[in-house]
Design an enzyme around this catalytic site. Sequence first.
Site, PDB file in Angstrom:
ATOM      1  N   SER A 138       0.833  -1.204   0.000  1.00  0.00           N
ATOM      2  CA  SER A 138       0.000   0.000   0.000  1.00  0.00           C
ATOM      3  C   SER A 138       0.873   1.262   0.000  1.00  0.00           C
ATOM      4  CB  SER A 138      -0.988  -0.036   1.165  1.00  0.00           C
ATOM      5  OG  SER A 138      -1.987   0.939   0.995  1.00  0.00           O
ATOM      6  N   ASP A 234      -8.421  -3.572  -6.997  1.00  0.00           N
ATOM      7  CA  ASP A 234      -7.900  -3.213  -5.687  1.00  0.00           C
ATOM      8  C   ASP A 234      -8.993  -2.464  -4.919  1.00  0.00           C
ATOM      9  OD1 ASP A 234      -6.664  -1.626  -3.633  1.00  0.00           O
ATOM     10  OD2 ASP A 234      -4.730  -1.916  -4.613  1.00  0.00           O
ATOM     11  N   HIS A 301      -6.529  -5.947  -1.350  1.00  0.00           N
ATOM     12  CA  HIS A 301      -5.595  -4.819  -1.414  1.00  0.00           C
ATOM     13  C   HIS A 301      -4.167  -5.343  -1.295  1.00  0.00           C
ATOM     14  CE1 HIS A 301      -4.087  -0.789  -1.279  1.00  0.00           C
ATOM     15  NE2 HIS A 301      -3.914  -0.734   0.030  1.00  0.00           N
TER      16      HIS A 301
END
Length: 358
Positions: A138, A234, A301
């Site tokens: 991330s 995502d 994610h």
Amino acid sequence: FLAVCLDGSLPGYHFQKGFGSGSNNWLLHLEGGGWCNSVASCLSRKTTPLGSSNFMEQQVRFAGILSSDTSQNPVFFNWNKVKIRYCDGASFAGHPDSELKNGTELFFRGQLIWEAFMDELLSLGMSNAKQALLSGCSAGGLATFIHCDEFRDRLPKHVTVKCLADAGFFLDEPDILGNRTIRSFYYDVVDLQGVAKSLNMDCLSRMESFKCFFPQEFVKNIRTPVFIVNPAYDFWQIRNILVPDASDPRGKWRPCKLNIHSCNPHQLEILQGYRSSMLKALSESQQIQGGGMFINSCFIHCQTWMAETWHSPNSPRINNKTIAESVSDWYFDRRAVTQIDCPYPCNPTCYNMDFTRG
């Protein structure tokens, strides 16, 4: 200038010493957790682990790519492993000359934190590394792109150095109403924390600095081999870039944003368009010498730090390879790895998040 978190506390990391054949190999994992783009949002981060080491746990579980269990992590299990905690709010790229002098007591020292970690780990033995991998997920995946060449340059020339960015390929795309939500958000992060000084010089010579916070704009300038792991759907990007709350005032997208199986045909068509934009942006990144990618059609994610998605009997696969297997084939130059999944819902191995259950 001291390397400190947003609140002035010292940054932290968790370390697990390598053993056996892995004792001279190093794996760093940069934690994720979004960004703060305003004084108010940075102030509220100060009272969380994402802005202060005073709130961080002393111990964390190392799973997925950080695991010492050979069945869960067949390649990196015995490497020296470091989980670097994220407490600056700008992907380890802020600069102190942007600190506000009006008594807010906010420290923008992401770049200094990154450099302090490098100094510390080199002194702990990383300077004798044979192999090294910088990874992150991330906002930590974005930091991996930003700092990849710097990581390479801090290690001796003979070391095999590569980078792995997980769910860090954030797209510069308009939302469903055509507004540039993520672009203006990134503009504010870069502006507030003075991030430009950490960004790629070639990119900065071509365009405005906030655009160079998007990997698609600078990834072709990275000299070090980078492997990109990203889901084509995502959920963070769908919720914050494609369909931020402001673009969906009536909540028509709410069920879809909680569970991809609840998306109607029109919404799926828009998601397929987003996937196409991602594949187009990624195709330009394939110019990275020695790079690789694993782009699966899952609604998730980050995928490298959980056993379920990194490497387990029911992990997502493309061409029968897990993410861990694809990454190791690439890292050890066994073969070129560009795994791109067919569109949703074609992959039955996907681990799709379902947020409807609480």
